[in-house]
Design a protein around this motif. Structure first.
Motif, PDB file in Angstrom:
ATOM      1  N   TRP A  61       0.563  -1.366   0.023  1.00 16.34           N
ATOM      2  CA  TRP A  61       0.234   0.143  -0.195  1.00 16.34           C
ATOM      3  C   TRP A  61       0.986   1.292   0.157  1.00 16.34           C
ATOM      4  CZ3 TRP A  61      -4.415  -2.265   4.235  1.00 16.34           C
ATOM      5  CH2 TRP A  61      -4.663  -2.982   3.387  1.00 16.34           C
ATOM      6  N   ILE A  62       0.524   2.396   0.264  1.00 13.70           N
ATOM      7  CA  ILE A  62       1.317   3.331  -0.041  1.00 13.70           C
ATOM      8  C   ILE A  62       2.460   4.293   1.062  1.00 13.70           C
ATOM      9  CG2 ILE A  62      -1.311   5.012  -1.153  1.00 13.70           C
ATOM     10  CD1 ILE A  62      -0.997   6.308   1.679  1.00 13.70           C
TER      11      ILE A  62
ATOM     12  N   TYR B  89       4.182  10.199   7.236  1.00 15.70           N
ATOM     13  CA  TYR B  89       3.127   8.793   8.334  1.00 15.70           C
ATOM     14  C   TYR B  89       2.725   9.499   9.435  1.00 15.70           C
ATOM     15  CZ  TYR B  89       6.867   6.699  10.096  1.00 15.70           C
ATOM     16  OH  TYR B  89       7.686   6.688  10.290  1.00 15.70           O
ATOM     17  N   ASP B  90       4.145  10.125  10.000  1.00 17.23           N
ATOM     18  CA  ASP B  90       3.719  10.797  11.806  1.00 17.23           C
ATOM     19  C   ASP B  90       3.847  12.319  11.992  1.00 17.23           C
ATOM     20  OD1 ASP B  90       6.350  11.411  10.205  1.00 17.23           O
ATOM     21  OD2 ASP B  90       7.931  10.761  11.830  1.00 17.23           O
ATOM     22  N   CYS B  91       3.538  13.098  10.635  1.00 17.79           N
ATOM     23  CA  CYS B  91       2.541  14.640  10.708  1.00 17.79           C
ATOM     24  C   CYS B  91       1.569  15.063  11.330  1.00 17.79           C
ATOM     25  CB  CYS B  91       2.974  14.942   9.392  1.00 17.79           C
ATOM     26  SG  CYS B  91       4.042  15.287   8.270  1.00 17.79           S
ATOM     27  N   GLU B  92       1.589  15.333  12.566  1.00 19.21           N
ATOM     28  CA  GLU B  92       0.752  16.474  13.159  1.00 19.21           C
ATOM     29  C   GLU B  92       0.538  17.848  12.456  1.00 19.21           C
ATOM     30  OE1 GLU B  92       0.686  15.964  17.054  1.00 19.21           O
ATOM     31  OE2 GLU B  92       0.824  13.587  16.884  1.00 19.21           O
TER      32      GLU B  92
ATOM     33  N   VAL C 112      -2.189  11.848  -0.991  1.00 13.95           N
ATOM     34  CA  VAL C 112      -3.672  10.623  -0.569  1.00 13.95           C
ATOM     35  C   VAL C 112      -2.881  10.501   0.935  1.00 13.95           C
ATOM     36  CG1 VAL C 112      -3.857   8.066  -0.354  1.00 13.95           C
ATOM     37  CG2 VAL C 112      -3.275   9.121  -2.278  1.00 13.95           C
ATOM     38  N   GLU C 113      -2.324  10.418   1.499  1.00 15.81           N
ATOM     39  CA  GLU C 113      -1.359   9.994   3.243  1.00 15.81           C
ATOM     40  C   GLU C 113      -2.152  11.024   3.889  1.00 15.81           C
ATOM     41  OE1 GLU C 113      -0.335   8.612   6.701  1.00 15.81           O
ATOM     42  OE2 GLU C 113      -0.284   8.124   4.444  1.00 15.81           O
ATOM     43  N   LEU C 114      -2.145  12.820   3.236  1.00  9.20           N
ATOM     44  CA  LEU C 114      -2.591  13.793   3.930  1.00  9.20           C
ATOM     45  C   LEU C 114      -3.936  13.655   3.322  1.00  9.20           C
ATOM     46  CD1 LEU C 114       0.309  15.955   3.864  1.00  9.20           C
ATOM     47  CD2 LEU C 114      -0.263  14.388   5.570  1.00  9.20           C
TER      48      LEU C 114
ATOM     49  N   LYS D  83      -3.213   3.944   5.588  1.00 10.51           N
ATOM     50  CA  LYS D  83      -1.586   4.818   5.931  1.00 10.51           C
ATOM     51  C   LYS D  83      -0.264   4.300   5.699  1.00 10.51           C
ATOM     52  CE  LYS D  83      -4.407   7.889   4.951  1.00 10.51           C
ATOM     53  NZ  LYS D  83      -4.961   8.895   5.441  1.00 10.51           N
ATOM     54  N   THR D  84       0.200   4.595   5.769  1.00 10.12           N
ATOM     55  CA  THR D  84       1.989   4.470   6.039  1.00 10.12           C
ATOM     56  C   THR D  84       2.556   3.963   7.548  1.00 10.12           C
ATOM     57  OG1 THR D  84       2.029   6.027   4.307  1.00 10.12           O
ATOM     58  CG2 THR D  84       4.735   5.589   5.883  1.00 10.12           C
TER      59      THR D  84
END
Length: 367
Positions: free
Chosen positions: A186-187, A192-195, A287-289, A344-345
């Protein structure tokens, strides 16, 4: 434990997505050697700060599909001959050092593998989209691709397995795929760990990596002219790791030659709209965001042209050939972001770990 990561420098985004995997294994107490070149190597040096990492510079393959008309054919022949020499060098180098590692992980470096230790390849592009005048060569290309991929114990494919969610369909789902060991992970995105933090909103973020330099300056200049017509705040990131400057222009335009990874995260998180080339890794980041975007396929890049056509048909992002009439294009940005059921990642990294632990499992149980 020690691992060798070989990262292509033809696109900066190979380095960004592989950095996620590198950091994952650093957390698993691996020491890591990284082989790369130019912008990608500079990026990895700037972003991965660990005493357990050693960087090795090695000249990379030339960028194929350069220029246009007769120059295209001239450079294609020259580049293929140069690539052949570099492949021979890579094979010799890897054979000598393989015994020093527990495994090899390659992103788009086809000849970094060894029969002596587990070897893995990360690639979303298992099948090449050939120019129309070379369509008859597609089967030949697929034959050799399959042969190359069979050298690896596992091919990790950063895409979804079903067509409904797939982001690269024909590229990542060739009809010969059962002839290799593979796993759809998958992606894979470095976001992936952003806030999101409190920061100034950016209405339009233009992110422009280098790749084909003969197209870049003209592309940037046209986008700058178009950006002046747009209201509100515009930010450009040019991804030139050899320079470090920030310019403030009229019409509320800011230009960065390069930004740190933390700054890139801040810019992406605070951007309402993204304008970019149609890089696959950028698509995974979007896509993640859950971000809206206008994307422009790079001229002569058949992969990007295919991605544009395929994702446009699924009403994911807006794709255009030329950076013109941005004011009108902005009105066509897809408001319905269809990513709510996309894994997600943070979850997908575990798929790499599981795949690495089962490299000798039969293909049928992995796919």
């Amino acid at each position: 434990m020690k691992a060798l990561f070989a990262v292509s420098s033809l696109w900066l985004w190979h380095a960004t997505r592989t950095s996620v995997v590198i950091n994952h294994f650093l957390e698993k107490w691996f020491s890591i050697d990284i082989v790369s070149f130019w912008n990608a190597l500079n990026f990895l040096k700037s972003e991965i700060k660990s005493e357990k990492v050693n960087f090795i510079e090695m000249v990379d393959y030339p960028a194929l599909e350069r220029w246009t008309w007769m120059k295209f054919y001239y450079y294609l022949i020259c580049d293929l001959l140069k690539t052949k020499k570099l492949i021979k060098k890579e094979k010799s180098y890897t054979e000598k050092i393989a015994k020093n590692y527990d495994f090899i992980f390659s992103d788009w470096k086809y000849w970094f593998f060894s029969k002596k230790i587990p070897s893995f390849l990360l690639s979303h592009q298992l099948s090449f989209i050939m120019p129309k005048w070379l369509n008859l060569c597609s089967k030949i290309s697929d034959y050799f691709n399959c042969k190359y991929f069979q050298n690896f114990d596992m091919v990790f494919i950063p895409d979804y397995e079903d067509e409904k969610n797939s982001l690269a369909w024909k590229l990542s789902h060739p009809n010969w795929i059962n002839k290799i060991n593979y796993k759809y992970i998958w992606i894979l995105s470095s976001f992936y760990d952003c806030e999101k933090k409190d920061s100034e909103k950016i209405d339009y973020l233009f992110t422009i990596s280098w790749y084909l330099n003969e197209h870049k300056d003209d592309f940037i200049n046209k986008l700058l002219q178009e950006a002046k017509k747009l209201k509100w705040k515009k930010v450009f990131v040019l991804w030139d790791t050899k320079n470090d400057y920030k310019k403030e222009l009229e019409n509320d335009i800011t230009i960065y030659s390069f930004v740190s990874w933390e700054k890139r995260k801040e810019l992406f998180l605070n951007a309402e709209n993204i304008i970019s080339r149609a890089w696959y890794t950028t698509i995974m980041d979007l896509v993640e965001l859950w971000k809206k975007a206008i994307m422009f396929p790079t001229p002569n890049q058949t992969e990007q042209e295919y991605l544009a056509e395929f994702l446009e048909s699924k009403k994911i992002f807006s794709f255009w050939e030329k950076p013109e009439n941005l004011v009108e294009l902005e009105k066509n940005i897809n408001e319905n972001i269809p990513f709510d059921n996309f894994s997600k990642t943070s979850i997908n990294l575990k798929k790499i770990e599981i795949g690495r632990a089962h490299v000798w499992t039969p293909v049928t149980s992995l796919s």
